[in-house]
Design an enzyme around this catalytic site. Structure first.
Site, PDB file in Angstrom:
ATOM      1  CE  LYS A  43      -3.495  -2.169   2.970  1.00 49.65           C
ATOM      2  NZ  LYS A  43      -4.080  -2.129   4.319  1.00 49.65           N
ATOM      3  CG  ASP A 100       6.742   2.261   0.210  1.00 43.96           C
ATOM      4  OD1 ASP A 100       7.497   1.395  -0.305  1.00 43.96           O
ATOM      5  OD2 ASP A 100       6.000   1.995   1.166  1.00 43.96           O
ATOM      6  CE  LYS A 131      14.721   2.753   6.324  1.00 43.90           C
ATOM      7  NZ  LYS A 131      13.935   1.887   7.223  1.00 43.90           N
ATOM      8  CG  PHE A 152      10.177   1.850  10.970  1.00 45.77           C
ATOM      9  CD1 PHE A 152      10.502   0.703  10.262  1.00 45.77           C
ATOM     10  CD2 PHE A 152       8.853   2.271  10.983  1.00 45.77           C
ATOM     11  CE1 PHE A 152       9.520  -0.011   9.579  1.00 45.77           C
ATOM     12  CE2 PHE A 152       7.872   1.564  10.307  1.00 45.77           C
ATOM     13  CZ  PHE A 152       8.213   0.414   9.602  1.00 45.77           C
ATOM     14  CG  ASP A 159       2.272   0.518   7.267  1.00 45.18           C
ATOM     15  OD1 ASP A 159       3.153   0.334   6.394  1.00 45.18           O
ATOM     16  OD2 ASP A 159       1.764  -0.413   7.906  1.00 45.18           O
ATOM     17  NE  ARG A 165      -0.999   1.856   4.980  1.00 40.65           N
ATOM     18  CZ  ARG A 165       0.035   1.098   4.623  1.00 40.65           C
ATOM     19  NH1 ARG A 165       1.043   1.629   3.993  1.00 40.65           N
ATOM     20  NH2 ARG A 165       0.041  -0.192   4.891  1.00 40.65           N
TER      21      ARG A 165
HETATM   22  P1  IMP Z   1      12.578  -4.292   1.711  1.00 36.12           P
HETATM   23  O1  IMP Z   1      12.117  -5.586   1.111  1.00 36.12           O
HETATM   24  O2  IMP Z   1      13.303  -4.523   3.016  1.00 36.12           O
HETATM   25  O3  IMP Z   1      13.372  -3.427   0.771  1.00 36.12           O
HETATM   26  O4  IMP Z   1      11.316  -3.490   2.164  1.00 36.12           O
HETATM   27  C1  IMP Z   1      10.362  -3.069   1.302  1.00 36.12           C
HETATM   28  C2  IMP Z   1       9.059  -2.791   1.992  1.00 36.12           C
HETATM   29  O5  IMP Z   1       9.169  -2.810   3.428  1.00 36.12           O
HETATM   30  C3  IMP Z   1       8.595  -1.411   1.647  1.00 36.12           C
HETATM   31  O6  IMP Z   1       7.820  -1.417   0.483  1.00 36.12           O
HETATM   32  C4  IMP Z   1       7.796  -1.025   2.870  1.00 36.12           C
HETATM   33  O7  IMP Z   1       6.481  -1.495   2.743  1.00 36.12           O
HETATM   34  C5  IMP Z   1       8.461  -1.750   4.011  1.00 36.12           C
HETATM   35  N1  IMP Z   1       9.408  -0.878   4.728  1.00 36.12           N
HETATM   36  C6  IMP Z   1      10.750  -0.933   4.713  1.00 36.12           C
HETATM   37  N2  IMP Z   1      11.307   0.039   5.461  1.00 36.12           N
HETATM   38  C7  IMP Z   1      10.276   0.749   5.967  1.00 36.12           C
HETATM   39  C8  IMP Z   1      10.185   1.919   6.798  1.00 36.12           C
HETATM   40  O8  IMP Z   1      11.169   2.525   7.258  1.00 36.12           O
HETATM   41  N3  IMP Z   1       8.921   2.340   7.063  1.00 36.12           N
HETATM   42  C9  IMP Z   1       7.804   1.738   6.593  1.00 36.12           C
HETATM   43  N4  IMP Z   1       7.846   0.664   5.804  1.00 36.12           N
HETATM   44  C10 IMP Z   1       9.066   0.162   5.492  1.00 36.12           C
END
Ligand code: IMP
Length: 179
Positions: A43, A100, A131, A152, A159, A165
């Site tokens: 989302k 996002d 990040k 975070f 969220d 959100r």
């Molecule tokens: P990844 O697979 O670790 O790169 O994470 C991707 C997904 O994790 C993103 O699309 C977000 O939905 C969630 N996510 C990762 N870091 C954050 C954060 O700092 N805040 C909120 N959601 C996060």
């Protein structure tokens, strides 16, 4: 609800607006005559996608895909599952994925691999935030909004357990540690 960590502004709405205008200009230059398909990852990307496409003054289509990669809170489960798939074919399309945040990169890498198998003509990634300190797998971000610290983030679509959100700014949560 219990006590909530307090969101602190990292990027305010003016900074977000300026960054999205820059991204829209870059994307317009590359896609204005390509009738691209923009795929928003639900989302978290809904607000970013909505603001971005209002600045793209050329024909395009929008699709959504919903994935789950996170467990409860800010702990990643490391597993990616498609909860809601695309509703149309992307074969032969110029596809731009709208994300996002790229954190460990596991979700995006999984999705790029999944979409590549569906034979788009091109497949690129636009991410509002990156990040890089937490990366577990390499991901190329073609259009990037902000590089962010190892905190975070919530707000502007992002969220924590479905909360925050609706905040208009990109914030971080004080006291909420990354895993
Ligand atoms: P990844 O697979 O670790 O790169 O994470 C991707 C997904 O994790 C993103 O699309 C977000 O939905 C969630 N996510 C990762 N870091 C954050 C954060 O700092 N805040 C909120 N959601 C996060």
């Amino acid at each position: 609800m219990g006590s909530q960590p307090k969101p602190q502004i990292l990027f305010n709405r003016q900074e977000i607006e300026a960054t999205i205008s820059r991204l829209a200009a870059e994307i317009s230059k590359d896609y204005h005559n390509k009738y691209p398909l923009l795929i928003g990852i639900l989302k978290g990307s809904f607000m970013f996608l909505a603001d971005l496409i209002r600045l793209l003054d050329f024909p395009l289509e929008v699709e959504f895909i919903r994935l789950s990669s996170y467990g409860k809170g800010s702990q990643t489960s490391g597993r990616v599952k498609i909860e809601q798939d695309l509703s149309s074919s992307i074969e032969g399309r110029e596809v731009l994925l709208i994300e996002d945040i790229v954190d460990t990169g596991l979700t995006t890498a999984f999705l790029l691999d999944y979409l590549k198998k569906k034979k788009p003509v091109s497949l690129k990634l636009c991410a509002l935030t990156d990040k890089p300190s937490r990366r577990k797998t390499p991901v190329t971000i073609d259009y990037l909004g902000f590089t962010v610290p190892d905190k975070f983030l919530v707000g502007y679509g992002l969220d924590l357990d479905e909360k925050f959100r609706n905040l208009p700014d990109i914030c971080f949560l004080e006291g909420e540690d990354q895993c």
